[in-house]
Design a protein around this motif. Structure first.
Motif, PDB file in Angstrom:
ATOM      1  N   VAL A  74       0.928  -1.056   0.083  1.00 33.06           N
ATOM      2  CA  VAL A  74       0.102   0.121  -0.010  1.00 33.06           C
ATOM      3  C   VAL A  74       0.868   1.117   0.055  1.00 33.06           C
ATOM      4  O   VAL A  74       1.644   1.438   0.831  1.00 33.06           O
ATOM      5  N   LEU A  75       0.827   2.048  -1.142  1.00 32.67           N
ATOM      6  CA  LEU A  75       1.676   3.144  -1.132  1.00 32.67           C
ATOM      7  C   LEU A  75       0.621   4.418  -1.123  1.00 32.67           C
ATOM      8  O   LEU A  75      -0.191   4.699  -1.805  1.00 32.67           O
ATOM      9  N   ASN A  76       0.631   5.129   0.149  1.00 34.20           N
ATOM     10  CA  ASN A  76      -0.171   6.518   0.318  1.00 34.20           C
ATOM     11  C   ASN A  76       0.708   7.522   0.120  1.00 34.20           C
ATOM     12  O   ASN A  76       1.906   7.582   0.259  1.00 34.20           O
ATOM     13  N   PHE A  77       0.163   8.620  -0.677  1.00 32.21           N
ATOM     14  CA  PHE A  77       0.919   9.691  -1.229  1.00 32.21           C
ATOM     15  C   PHE A  77       0.190  11.039  -1.039  1.00 32.21           C
ATOM     16  O   PHE A  77      -1.065  11.071  -1.153  1.00 32.21           O
ATOM     17  N   GLU A  78       0.889  11.982  -0.826  1.00 31.94           N
ATOM     18  CA  GLU A  78       0.583  13.339  -1.015  1.00 31.94           C
ATOM     19  C   GLU A  78       1.353  14.264  -1.889  1.00 31.94           C
ATOM     20  O   GLU A  78       2.673  14.074  -1.741  1.00 31.94           O
ATOM     21  N   LEU A  79       0.720  14.786  -2.702  1.00 27.78           N
ATOM     22  CA  LEU A  79       1.612  15.807  -3.608  1.00 27.78           C
ATOM     23  C   LEU A  79       1.858  17.296  -3.051  1.00 27.78           C
ATOM     24  O   LEU A  79       0.833  17.970  -2.851  1.00 27.78           O
ATOM     25  N   PRO A  80       3.188  17.661  -2.886  1.00 31.03           N
ATOM     26  CA  PRO A  80       3.396  19.135  -2.419  1.00 31.03           C
ATOM     27  C   PRO A  80       3.032  19.888  -3.418  1.00 31.03           C
ATOM     28  O   PRO A  80       3.107  19.694  -4.733  1.00 31.03           O
ATOM     29  N   PRO A  81       2.667  21.268  -3.067  1.00 35.71           N
ATOM     30  CA  PRO A  81       2.504  22.330  -4.107  1.00 35.71           C
ATOM     31  C   PRO A  81       3.474  22.305  -5.137  1.00 35.71           C
ATOM     32  O   PRO A  81       3.265  22.785  -6.258  1.00 35.71           O
ATOM     33  N   ASP A  82       4.785  22.166  -4.966  1.00 33.55           N
ATOM     34  CA  ASP A  82       5.786  22.336  -5.882  1.00 33.55           C
ATOM     35  C   ASP A  82       6.284  20.998  -6.672  1.00 33.55           C
ATOM     36  O   ASP A  82       7.567  20.982  -7.004  1.00 33.55           O
ATOM     37  N   TYR A  83       5.134  20.004  -6.404  1.00 33.38           N
ATOM     38  CA  TYR A  83       5.768  18.750  -7.081  1.00 33.38           C
ATOM     39  C   TYR A  83       5.049  18.824  -8.627  1.00 33.38           C
ATOM     40  O   TYR A  83       3.819  19.326  -8.676  1.00 33.38           O
ATOM     41  N   PRO A  84       5.516  18.595  -9.520  1.00 30.41           N
ATOM     42  CA  PRO A  84       6.762  17.778  -9.721  1.00 30.41           C
ATOM     43  C   PRO A  84       8.179  18.759 -10.179  1.00 30.41           C
ATOM     44  O   PRO A  84       9.359  18.206 -10.076  1.00 30.41           O
TER      45      PRO A  84
END
Length: 174
Positions: A74-84
């Motif tokens: 299980v991969l939980n992720f959150e994308l920061p505002p300056d991704y990618p």
């Protein structure tokens, strides 16, 4: 958040949602992120050897099963505002049948994939690596030994892998 980052994030999340069934990829409702459940492709006749970790457990014997599935990673992720453009996804990886050292090795590899592709979206590459290369990357082969673990303060002992592994069953044909 730059408009380029916001657009890249939206495009990536939409693409993943169109590629994977909802039981594999779930987008978070409140944040730019989500969860993916990755079922590994096991070789045919893959065996799991379950062994005890105490004298009283199974009288020092173990048992072996041929399995078609293991519980998903299980991969939980959150994308920061300056991704990618600048920052990688913030993530946690879990797998009921992997040791902390094995999970750490996989996380380090995901970090390396980000470093090699900085500025580009990486979630699909991460998911493909985990699905197709986890076993070889961790040198896991059949029979794979799992030790019984104590849960609930040592009151009960249960295998790390459910024998029916239903969680993954529906994703096999996808």
């Amino acid at each position: 958040m730059s408009s380029e980052d916001k657009e890249a994030q939206e495009d990536e999340l939409l693409a993943l949602a169109s590629i994977y069934d909802e039981d594999v990829f779930k987008r978070a409702e409140s944040a730019q992120g989500g969860e993916t459940r990755i079922c590994l492709e096991l070789p045919q006749n893959f065996k799991v050897f379950v062994s005890g970790n105490s004298t009283e457990s199974l009288q020092n014997r173990g048992f072996e099963y041929t399995v078609c599935f293991l519980p998903p990673l299980v991969l939980n992720f959150e994308l920061p505002p300056d991704y990618p453009s600048t920052s990688p996804p913030v993530f946690t990886l879990s797998g009921k049948w992997l040791s902390p050292a094995q999970l750490s090795a996989l996380c380090k590899h995901l970090d390396n994939v980000w470093e090699e592709n900085q500025g580009c979206v990486v979630l699909f590459a991460w998911m493909q690596f985990l699905k197709e290369e986890t076993l070889s990357y961790l040198n896991i082969s059949s029979p794979y030994e799992l030790k019984m673990c104590r849960q609930g303060g040592g009151q009960s002992r249960t295998p790390l892998v459910p024998l029916d592994a239903e969680e993954c069953g529906g994703a096999a044909g996808s």
